[in-house]
Design a protein around this motif. Structure first.
Motif, PDB file in Angstrom:
ATOM      1  N   LEU A   1       0.827  -1.205   0.000  1.00 30.16           N
ATOM      2  CA  LEU A   1       0.000   0.000   0.000  1.00 30.16           C
ATOM      3  C   LEU A   1       0.867   1.264   0.000  1.00 30.16           C
ATOM      4  CD1 LEU A   1      -2.823  -1.040   2.502  1.00 30.16           C
ATOM      5  CD2 LEU A   1      -2.996  -0.853   0.020  1.00 30.16           C
ATOM      6  N   CYS A   2       1.980   1.216   0.733  1.00 29.81           N
ATOM      7  CA  CYS A   2       2.896   2.371   0.751  1.00 29.81           C
ATOM      8  C   CYS A   2       3.501   2.606  -0.628  1.00 29.81           C
ATOM      9  CB  CYS A   2       3.997   2.140   1.781  1.00 29.81           C
ATOM     10  SG  CYS A   2       3.430   2.307   3.500  1.00 29.81           S
ATOM     11  N   LEU A   3       3.871   1.509  -1.306  1.00 30.84           N
ATOM     12  CA  LEU A   3       4.416   1.628  -2.651  1.00 30.84           C
ATOM     13  C   LEU A   3       3.373   2.204  -3.605  1.00 30.84           C
ATOM     14  CD1 LEU A   3       6.367  -1.761  -2.954  1.00 30.84           C
ATOM     15  CD2 LEU A   3       7.359   0.539  -2.821  1.00 30.84           C
ATOM     16  N   LYS A   4       2.134   1.739  -3.469  1.00 29.40           N
ATOM     17  CA  LYS A   4       1.056   2.251  -4.309  1.00 29.40           C
ATOM     18  C   LYS A   4       0.783   3.724  -3.999  1.00 29.40           C
ATOM     19  CE  LYS A   4      -0.912   0.403  -6.949  1.00 29.40           C
ATOM     20  NZ  LYS A   4      -0.770   0.369  -8.424  1.00 29.40           N
ATOM     21  N   GLN A   5       0.876   4.090  -2.726  1.00 24.28           N
ATOM     22  CA  GLN A   5       0.685   5.486  -2.336  1.00 24.28           C
ATOM     23  C   GLN A   5       1.709   6.386  -3.023  1.00 24.28           C
ATOM     24  OE1 GLN A   5       1.577   6.537   1.780  1.00 24.28           O
ATOM     25  NE2 GLN A   5      -0.139   7.946   1.818  1.00 24.28           N
ATOM     26  N   THR A   6       2.962   5.949  -3.019  1.00 20.38           N
ATOM     27  CA  THR A   6       4.015   6.716  -3.694  1.00 20.38           C
ATOM     28  C   THR A   6       3.738   6.824  -5.184  1.00 20.38           C
ATOM     29  OG1 THR A   6       5.652   5.992  -2.070  1.00 20.38           O
ATOM     30  CG2 THR A   6       6.489   6.825  -4.170  1.00 20.38           C
ATOM     31  N   GLU A   7       3.297   5.714  -5.773  1.00 16.39           N
ATOM     32  CA  GLU A   7       2.986   5.693  -7.204  1.00 16.39           C
ATOM     33  C   GLU A   7       1.861   6.667  -7.534  1.00 16.39           C
ATOM     34  OE1 GLU A   7       0.838   2.459 -10.077  1.00 16.39           O
ATOM     35  OE2 GLU A   7       2.512   1.706  -8.863  1.00 16.39           O
ATOM     36  N   VAL A   8       0.824   6.688  -6.688  1.00 21.50           N
ATOM     37  CA  VAL A   8      -0.312   7.587  -6.912  1.00 21.50           C
ATOM     38  C   VAL A   8       0.111   9.048  -6.745  1.00 21.50           C
ATOM     39  CG1 VAL A   8      -2.569   8.308  -6.010  1.00 21.50           C
ATOM     40  CG2 VAL A   8      -2.053   5.873  -6.291  1.00 21.50           C
TER      41      VAL A   8
ATOM     42  N   ALA B   1       1.895  10.124  -9.758  1.00 23.77           N
ATOM     43  CA  ALA B   1       0.942  10.332 -10.853  1.00 23.77           C
ATOM     44  C   ALA B   1       0.209  11.671 -10.684  1.00 23.77           C
ATOM     45  CB  ALA B   1      -0.068   9.177 -10.895  1.00 23.77           C
ATOM     46  N   ILE B   2      -0.138  12.004  -9.431  1.00 28.19           N
ATOM     47  CA  ILE B   2      -0.806  13.281  -9.169  1.00 28.19           C
ATOM     48  C   ILE B   2       0.114  14.445  -9.536  1.00 28.19           C
ATOM     49  CG2 ILE B   2      -1.648  14.797  -7.323  1.00 28.19           C
ATOM     50  CD1 ILE B   2      -2.755  12.286  -5.950  1.00 28.19           C
ATOM     51  N   SER B   3       1.408  14.323  -9.185  1.00 24.83           N
ATOM     52  CA  SER B   3       2.370  15.377  -9.509  1.00 24.83           C
ATOM     53  C   SER B   3       2.476  15.566 -11.014  1.00 24.83           C
ATOM     54  CB  SER B   3       3.746  15.027  -8.930  1.00 24.83           C
ATOM     55  OG  SER B   3       3.708  14.995  -7.523  1.00 24.83           O
ATOM     56  N   ARG B   4       2.507  14.427 -11.748  1.00 27.52           N
ATOM     57  CA  ARG B   4       2.589  14.527 -13.211  1.00 27.52           C
ATOM     58  C   ARG B   4       1.338  15.181 -13.787  1.00 27.52           C
ATOM     59  NH1 ARG B   4       4.819   9.323 -12.559  1.00 27.52           N
ATOM     60  NH2 ARG B   4       2.840   8.342 -13.126  1.00 27.52           N
ATOM     61  N   GLU B   5       0.178  14.827 -13.219  1.00 31.38           N
ATOM     62  CA  GLU B   5      -1.067  15.410 -13.713  1.00 31.38           C
ATOM     63  C   GLU B   5      -1.147  16.894 -13.364  1.00 31.38           C
ATOM     64  OE1 GLU B   5      -3.382  14.027 -15.729  1.00 31.38           O
ATOM     65  OE2 GLU B   5      -1.892  12.434 -15.827  1.00 31.38           O
ATOM     66  N   GLU B   6      -0.613  17.280 -12.199  1.00 32.91           N
ATOM     67  CA  GLU B   6      -0.594  18.699 -11.834  1.00 32.91           C
ATOM     68  C   GLU B   6       0.297  19.482 -12.798  1.00 32.91           C
ATOM     69  OE1 GLU B   6       0.614  18.718  -7.754  1.00 32.91           O
ATOM     70  OE2 GLU B   6      -1.453  18.621  -7.008  1.00 32.91           O
ATOM     71  N   GLU B   7       1.425  18.884 -13.176  1.00 30.05           N
ATOM     72  CA  GLU B   7       2.302  19.529 -14.156  1.00 30.05           C
ATOM     73  C   GLU B   7       1.584  19.668 -15.497  1.00 30.05           C
ATOM     74  OE1 GLU B   7       5.868  17.272 -14.408  1.00 30.05           O
ATOM     75  OE2 GLU B   7       6.573  17.808 -12.401  1.00 30.05           O
ATOM     76  N   ARG B   8       0.851  18.629 -15.864  1.00 30.24           N
ATOM     77  CA  ARG B   8       0.090  18.678 -17.124  1.00 30.24           C
ATOM     78  C   ARG B   8      -0.988  19.747 -17.055  1.00 30.24           C
ATOM     79  NH1 ARG B   8      -1.780  12.936 -19.067  1.00 30.24           N
ATOM     80  NH2 ARG B   8       0.477  12.747 -19.030  1.00 30.24           N
ATOM     81  N   LEU B   9      -1.649  19.849 -15.891  1.00 35.70           N
ATOM     82  CA  LEU B   9      -2.687  20.870 -15.709  1.00 35.70           C
ATOM     83  C   LEU B   9      -2.088  22.265 -15.803  1.00 35.70           C
ATOM     84  CD1 LEU B   9      -5.591  21.652 -14.996  1.00 35.70           C
ATOM     85  CD2 LEU B   9      -4.986  21.393 -12.577  1.00 35.70           C
TER      86      LEU B   9
END
Length: 273
Positions: free
Chosen positions: A82-89, A92-100
Motif C-alpha cells: 500500500l505504501c508503494l502504491k501510495q508513492t505511485e499515486v 501520478a498526481i504530480s505529473r497530472e498537476e504539471e500537465r494541468l
C-alpha cells in the motif's frame, strides 16, 4: 445463497464483472447448477469481494490483486504494498498537476496572442565567471533536481561559497535518443577544488544571442521561439551549447510568474555557401 444477478446487485457491480473475476479465479461461485449453469454466491464471500473492489479502486491491477489474495498477504506485507502504491499515486498526481499547469499556461498564451510578452534579443559577449559544474545524463530536461542537490552538497561540504547566477548548459549529443546531456553550474568564489564529478573552472565567454524571460519555466518555449526566429532572421547559426541562467526562481519567489530566466545561445554569422 444468491443467484449471480442478485449477488451483483447487492455488491453494486455488473454480472460480467463477476464472471470475469470467476475466470481469473479471484472469486468463484460456491455452487454452479449442473443443469442450468446458474452461478450461486454466498453472503460469506462479500468481504472478499469488497476487498477486491477496494484494491481495484486504489489502482492495483487484477493481476496484482490475484497475487495479494492468493498469496494470503499478511498485514505487514500488505502495508508495504500500500505504501508503494501510495508513492505511485502521488507521483501520478504530480505529473497530472504539471500537465494541468501546462494546459493553463497554454490557454493563457492563446488568450494573449497578439499582445503576448515581447522579447528583446540582445547579441553580447557572455561574462567570464568562475563556476563549479556537474555534468551527467538525465532522462528529460525537467529532471535536473538530483544534479543540483549533488552539486550543492559538494560545494557546501568543501566550504565553497555559491554566488549568482546558477545555470544549466545543454550539450549537443547526437547519439543520445532517450537522454539529455546536461551540466548544472553554480557561480562560486574562493578556492574550491574540483573532483571526478565536479568541474571547477572559469566559464569561457562566448558571443551569444540572449533573451530574458519572466514567468514559469513551462512557458520558456515562447522565449526559445523568439530567440530562434531572431537567429534565422539575422543570418546567424548556433555555435555552441545553449545555456539557461536562473536569475530568480523558487529560492526567492513565491510565484512562478516572478521567475526570471536568461537564455543564451552561442552564435556566429552563417557562412556563405
Amino acid at each position: 445463497m444468491f443467484k449471480i444477478g442478485e449477488f451483483a446487485k447487492l455488491n453494486r457491480i455488473t454480472i460480467s464483472t463477476l464472471r470475469h473475476y470467476d475466470a481469473m479465479n479471484l472469486i468463484k461461485p460456491v455452487k454452479t447448477d449442473e443443469l442450468t449453469g446458474y452461478r450461486y454466491y454466498s453472503a460469506e464471500q462479500m468481504p472478499l469481494l469488497s476487498r477486491i473492489l477496494r484494491l481495484k479502486e486504489m489502482g492495483f491491477s487484477l493481476e496484482e490483486i490475484t497475487l495479494i489474495i492468493k498469496g494470503n498477504t499478511g498485514k505487514d506485507a500488505l502495508m508495504e504494498l500500500l505504501c508503494l502504491k501510495q508513492t505511485e499515486v502521488q507521483d501520478a498526481i504530480s505529473r497530472e498537476e504539471e500537465r494541468l499547469n501546462s494546459l493553463k499556461d497554454y490557454m493563457s498564451y492563446l488568450n494573449q496572442e497578439g499582445k503576448a510578452m515581447e522579447y528583446d534579443v540582445l547579441l553580447k559577449k557572455t561574462d567570464n565567471i568562475k563556476v563549479a559544474g556537474l555534468r551527467d545524463l538525465i532522462p528529460e530536461y525537467t529532471a535536473q533536481g538530483p544534479l543540483w542537490e549533488e552539486l550543492g552538497d559538494y560545494i557546501n561540504k568543501n566550504h565553497g561559497k555559491m554566488v549568482p547566477p546558477c545555470m544549466v548548459i545543454y550539450y549537443d549529443s547526437k547519439e543520445l535518443l532517450n537522454a539529455v546531456d546536461a551540466e548544472v553550474l553554480e557561480g562560486i568564489t574562493g578556492e574550491l577544488k574540483g573532483s571526478d564529478r565536479v568541474n571547477v573552472r572559469y566559464l569561457e565567454p562566448v558571443q551569444a544571442a540572449c533573451v530574458v524571460h519572466k514567468g514559469p519555466y513551462s512557458a520558456l518555449s515562447h522565449a526559445y521561439e523568439a530567440l530562434s526566429a531572431w537567429i534565422e532572421e539575422k543570418g546567424y547559426e548556433i555555435a555552441g551549447p545553449q545555456r539557461e541562467l536562473y536569475l530568480k526562481g523558487e529560492w526567492d519567489s513565491e510565484s512562478q510568474e516572478d521567475y526570471i530566466t536568461e537564455l543564451q545561445i552561442p552564435v556566429e554569422k552563417k557562412k556563405l555557401p
